[in-house]
Scaffold this motif. Structure first.
Motif, short mmCIF file in Angstrom:
data_model
loop_
_atom_site.label_atom_id
_atom_site.label_comp_id
_atom_site.label_asym_id
_atom_site.label_seq_id
_atom_site.Cartn_x
_atom_site.Cartn_y
_atom_site.Cartn_z
N VAL A 1 0.55 -1.17 -0.05
CA VAL A 1 -0.36 -0.15 0.04
C VAL A 1 0.94 1.08 -0.06
N ILE A 2 0.84 2.05 -0.94
CA ILE A 2 0.54 3.48 -1.09
C ILE A 2 -0.21 4.69 -0.24
N SER A 3 0.07 5.25 0.67
CA SER A 3 -1.29 5.51 1.04
C SER A 3 0.15 7.78 0.91
N LEU A 4 -1.75 8.40 0.08
CA LEU A 4 -0.59 10.04 0.18
C LEU A 4 -2.19 11.16 0.45
N GLY A 5 -1.29 11.88 1.43
CA GLY A 5 -2.36 13.08 2.12
C GLY A 5 -2.14 13.59 0.48
N SER A 6 -1.95 13.76 -0.18
CA SER A 6 -1.68 15.14 -1.34
C SER A 6 -2.49 14.59 -2.14
N LEU A 7 -4.08 13.27 -1.62
CA LEU A 7 -5.03 13.08 -2.65
C LEU A 7 -6.51 14.17 -2.36
N SER A 8 -5.98 14.12 -1.09
CA SER A 8 -7.24 15.31 -0.83
C SER A 8 -6.87 16.68 -0.24
N HIS A 9 -5.53 16.93 0.38
CA HIS A 9 -5.08 18.07 1.11
C HIS A 9 -4.03 18.57 0.05
N GLY A 10 -4.77 19.26 -0.64
CA GLY A 10 -4.23 21.03 -1.46
C GLY A 10 -4.45 20.43 -3.42
N VAL A 11 -5.28 19.87 -3.67
CA VAL A 11 -5.97 19.68 -4.24
C VAL A 11 -6.39 21.03 -5.30
N PRO A 12 -6.00 21.20 -6.18
CA PRO A 12 -6.53 22.01 -7.14
C PRO A 12 -7.53 21.82 -7.63
N ILE A 13 -8.87 22.56 -7.84
CA ILE A 13 -10.56 21.74 -8.12
C ILE A 13 -10.06 22.31 -9.53
N ILE A 14 -11.42 21.59 -9.98
CA ILE A 14 -11.73 21.86 -11.39
C ILE A 14 -12.67 23.09 -11.56
N ASP A 15 -12.29 23.56 -12.62
CA ASP A 15 -13.67 25.05 -13.07
C ASP A 15 -14.81 24.96 -13.14
N PHE A 16 -15.14 25.23 -12.64
CA PHE A 16 -16.44 24.75 -13.90
C PHE A 16 -17.24 26.15 -13.01
N SER A 17 -18.66 26.40 -14.42
CA SER A 17 -19.76 27.51 -13.57
C SER A 17 -20.73 26.97 -14.34
N LEU A 18 -21.68 28.02 -13.85
CA LEU A 18 -23.40 27.82 -13.72
C LEU A 18 -23.73 28.93 -14.95
N LYS A 19 -23.81 29.06 -15.89
CA LYS A 19 -24.52 30.43 -16.54
C LYS A 19 -26.65 30.22 -16.81
N ILE A 20 -27.02 30.67 -16.15
CA ILE A 20 -28.34 31.33 -16.95
C ILE A 20 -28.59 31.66 -18.00
#
Length: 302
Positions: A276-295
């Protein structure tokens, strides 16, 4: 390689998940909805655009947020699909359409975008790590950690599953992990492990965090099911893991590597003796994927 039915992952969610979403909405609009008064109750359609490359994750959460706001979501992509806005003329990828009252669309907008952006970001990073594992034909498990955002762990762990990695232990009740403070409280690894075994019974595995090979040997001898070799350099890790596997060949102990491991160097830790290899970086400091919602304008054509 078996494929994952991402849409069935919603079956994993506990009964409390919808209550959590109600709390998120309550936090965002604790009293009057002033903006809702401005836009009113006209029937509208909004488009969810993906604005950066990634993997879609978090569909059940997005759906439930808008359901609680009285809106309906129509998806153009499925959970787990990858998309790249750079392939489109306007550099934004149409992911979904949301139908509802104008004020209701805006009630759910920010909560839904925050959730899907974070979940998709984690799934995207997890996918990169899963692809590295497959590319190098490593047979072990890539896993996350408990370095998650309070109140948002369910979404973050769900994103890991969509990305194709292991969630590790989800919470303190999922597995017994003994770290330095637990060992300090009992005076030794052996004493701490025996105490854990008393209450964990046969159903819970015991993992012990070890800083040296000698500590790992003590943990295995005391009955640990998993030993975590913490902050070992790649070469030291591989050599230590191999010696432990050979010495305790009659035990089905798992060897986990953790500490200082990232997407950039994980390949250096791949080895047949490492399970097993475990990484905190899988949830810690992860860049978001950019979304927008436009009416959309009133003359918008479906």
């Amino acid at each position: 390689m078996a494929t994952t039915n991402y849409e069935n992952l919603q079956c994993l969610l506990p009964p409390s998940w919808k209550t959590s979403i109600a709390e998120w909405l309550r936090e965002d609009t604790p009293s009057f909805d002033y903006g809702g008064y401005v836009v009113g109750d006209s029937d509208e359609v909004a488009i969810l655009y993906g604005k950066s490359k990634g993997k879609l994750a978090g569909v059940p959460f997005f759906n439930e947020i808008f359901d609680q706001c009285g809106c309906r979501v129509e998806w153009l992509l499925k959970e787990g699909d990858e998309f790249d806005p750079a392939t489109t003329e306007k550099k934004r990828y149409e992911v979904a359409r949301v139908y509802g009252k104008a004020r209701s669309l805006l009630l759910g907008e920010r909560v839904a975008l925050n959730t899907i952006s974070r979940c998709s970001g984690i799934a995207t990073r997890a996918t990169k790590l899963a692809n590295l594992k497959e590319k190098h034909q490593w047979q072990g498990v890539v896993a996350g950690t408990r370095k998650t955002t309070p109140g948002f762990r369910l979404v973050e762990k769900y994103g890991m599953l969509v990305g194709g990695v292991d969630t590790h232990r989800v919470d303190l009740s999922s597995m017994i992990m003994l770290k330095d403070n637990h060992i300090w409280s009992q005076g030794s690894i052996t004493a701490a492990t025996k105490q854990a075994k008393k209450v964990g019974g046969f159903a819970l595995k015991v993992e012990v965090e070890c800083r040296t090979e000698a500590e790992a040997e003590e943990a295995i001898s005391a009955g640990a099911d998993i030993v975590m070799l913490d902050n070992f350099k790649p070469d030291d890790l591989k050599a230590t893991a191999k010696r432990l596997k050979e010495k305790f060949s009659n035990r089905s102990v798992l060897i986990e590597a953790s500490g200082g491991i990232s997407e950039d160097n994980i390949v250096d830790y791949f080895d047949d003796s490492v399970d097993v290899i475990s990484l905190g970086s899988l949830s810690h400091g992860v860049p978001i994927i950019d979304f927008s919602l436009k009416i959309q304008p009133r003359n918008y054509k479906i």
